[in-house]
Enzyme design. Structure first.
Site, PDB file in Angstrom:
ATOM      1  N   ASP A  71      60.051 -21.301  28.320  1.00 56.17           N
ATOM      2  CA  ASP A  71      61.246 -20.670  28.861  1.00 56.17           C
ATOM      3  C   ASP A  71      62.034 -21.781  29.537  1.00 56.17           C
ATOM      4  O   ASP A  71      61.595 -22.322  30.560  1.00 56.17           O
ATOM      5  CB  ASP A  71      60.867 -19.578  29.863  1.00 56.17           C
ATOM      6  CG  ASP A  71      62.078 -18.849  30.440  1.00 56.17           C
ATOM      7  OD1 ASP A  71      63.186 -19.418  30.408  1.00 56.17           O
ATOM      8  OD2 ASP A  71      61.914 -17.727  30.940  1.00 56.17           O
ATOM      9  N   TYR A 169      81.015 -14.889  27.877  1.00 60.24           N
ATOM     10  CA  TYR A 169      80.689 -15.562  26.623  1.00 60.24           C
ATOM     11  C   TYR A 169      81.543 -16.816  26.469  1.00 60.24           C
ATOM     12  O   TYR A 169      81.038 -17.899  26.140  1.00 60.24           O
ATOM     13  CB  TYR A 169      80.927 -14.600  25.459  1.00 60.24           C
ATOM     14  CG  TYR A 169      80.593 -15.152  24.096  1.00 60.24           C
ATOM     15  CD1 TYR A 169      79.333 -14.978  23.541  1.00 60.24           C
ATOM     16  CD2 TYR A 169      81.557 -15.837  23.348  1.00 60.24           C
ATOM     17  CE1 TYR A 169      79.027 -15.478  22.278  1.00 60.24           C
ATOM     18  CE2 TYR A 169      81.264 -16.332  22.083  1.00 60.24           C
ATOM     19  CZ  TYR A 169      79.989 -16.152  21.548  1.00 60.24           C
ATOM     20  OH  TYR A 169      79.703 -16.649  20.302  1.00 60.24           O
ATOM     21  N   LYS A 173      80.124 -20.718  26.156  1.00 63.80           N
ATOM     22  CA  LYS A 173      80.304 -21.533  24.955  1.00 63.80           C
ATOM     23  C   LYS A 173      81.207 -22.731  25.203  1.00 63.80           C
ATOM     24  O   LYS A 173      80.962 -23.828  24.681  1.00 63.80           O
ATOM     25  CB  LYS A 173      80.846 -20.665  23.822  1.00 63.80           C
ATOM     26  CG  LYS A 173      79.890 -19.565  23.381  1.00 63.80           C
ATOM     27  CD  LYS A 173      78.540 -20.101  22.932  1.00 63.80           C
ATOM     28  CE  LYS A 173      77.642 -19.025  22.384  1.00 63.80           C
ATOM     29  NZ  LYS A 173      76.316 -19.536  21.956  1.00 63.80           N
TER      30      LYS A 173
END
Length: 298
Positions: A71, A169, A173
């Site tokens: 992780d 988002y 990105k």
């Protein structure tokens, strides 16, 4: 990429990460593939693909795949991973691919910032951005010590993409692109190259499921979304990374934001079916109502 190189693909359970790992394997690399889903337990993504499967595909392609459950938000797990690579590979790490994402369940497309869950949005940043920083912080000293290497930050869209349609988002990105640019500045004096890379419309396992198709029947999905005609397999972005890793002049790309279709033209590789989809040109034409037959863009 030459035989004997060592790569770490962080976030290689499925999709682009798996495609990149397999293509590096096809080039003869030893590839450490990480993710949270193993044969024994699934991550919160609740997908069936596992890191063991990816490692097996890397080995079958001609490389050596090594699966490690990590992780990348857990610093001790990342520290131990890098220490293992250093010990097993005599301090060698030639390619680092930061592909950790896991943000699909946290992404909301139909609400503005203030109507979304703040906690989910911040969690997305942790999962999709902080993981890249943590992994680079631990792994880059191996490359710096050797005076060379390639860091690939996998994202969605190019630096001039514009707003991606939803706040958190978009932040993740575009943030990854900036991470690549910042790393490029720090790494240039040490001969290490860092860049950002985007696929086009990625025909991942999850996307195939979304359209209710398989890789053999994927064209049936075009009826639901005409843009799907320009989709590409994970092998396409994988071959882009393999080509970059094999380029002795890769430093010319330092700090750049690149795309699978752009590099296909530069290096001459194709997708798995022998086509060369140019998502960027097709999407730009489609946006201004001038797109022709998708077959003319492949």
């Amino acid at each position: 990429m030459s035989d004997g190189q060592v790569a770490l693909v962080a976030g290689a359970t499925r999709g682009g990460g798996r495609g990149i790992a397999v293509q590096l394997g096809a080039a003869g690399a030893t590839v450490y593939v990480t993710g949270r889903t193993t044969a024994a337990s699934r991550s919160p993504m609740n997908r069936p693909e596992t890191i063991e499967e990816t490692a097996e595909l890397v080995t079958a392609a001609g490389g050596r795949g090594i699966a490690v459950q990590v992780d990348h938000l857990e610093e001790d797990q990342v520290r131990d991973l890098v220490a293992r690579i250093g010990a097993e590979q005599d301090g060698r790490l030639d390619v680092l691919v930061n592909n950790v994402w896991g943000g699909d369940p946290l992404t909301v497309w139909d609400k503005p910032l203030w109507e979304q869950s703040l906690q989910d949005g911040l969690r997305l940043q942790r999962q999709a951005v902080h993981t890249h920083i943590i992994t680079s912080w631990h792994a880059l000293p191996l490359m710096v010590a050797r005076g060379g290497g390639l860091v690939v930050e996998v994202t969605d869209g190019l630096a001039d993409h514009g707003y991606r349609g939803t706040f958190f988002y978009d932040l993740a990105k575009s943030g990854v692109i900036r991470i690549a640019q910042a790393q490029a500045g720090d790494l240039k004096p040490y001969g290490v190259t860092a860049l950002a890379l985007t696929p086009g419309f990625l025909r991942s396992e999850a996307m195939l499921d979304h359209f209710g198709v398989t890789e053999d029947t994927w064209r049936d999905g075009i009826a639901k979304d005409p843009y799907f005609a320009m989709s590409e397999t994970p092998a396409y972005v994988g071959r882009a990374v393999a080509a970059l890793a094999a380029d002795p002049d890769v430093q010319r790309w330092n700090g750049r934001s690149l795309a699978s279709w752009e590099l296909a033209g530069e290096y001459g590789f194709t997708d798995a079916d022998g086509s060369r989809p140019d998502w960027g040109r097709y999407f730009a034409d489609a946006q201004r109502g001038a797109a022709g037959d998708p077959r003319d863009y492949r």
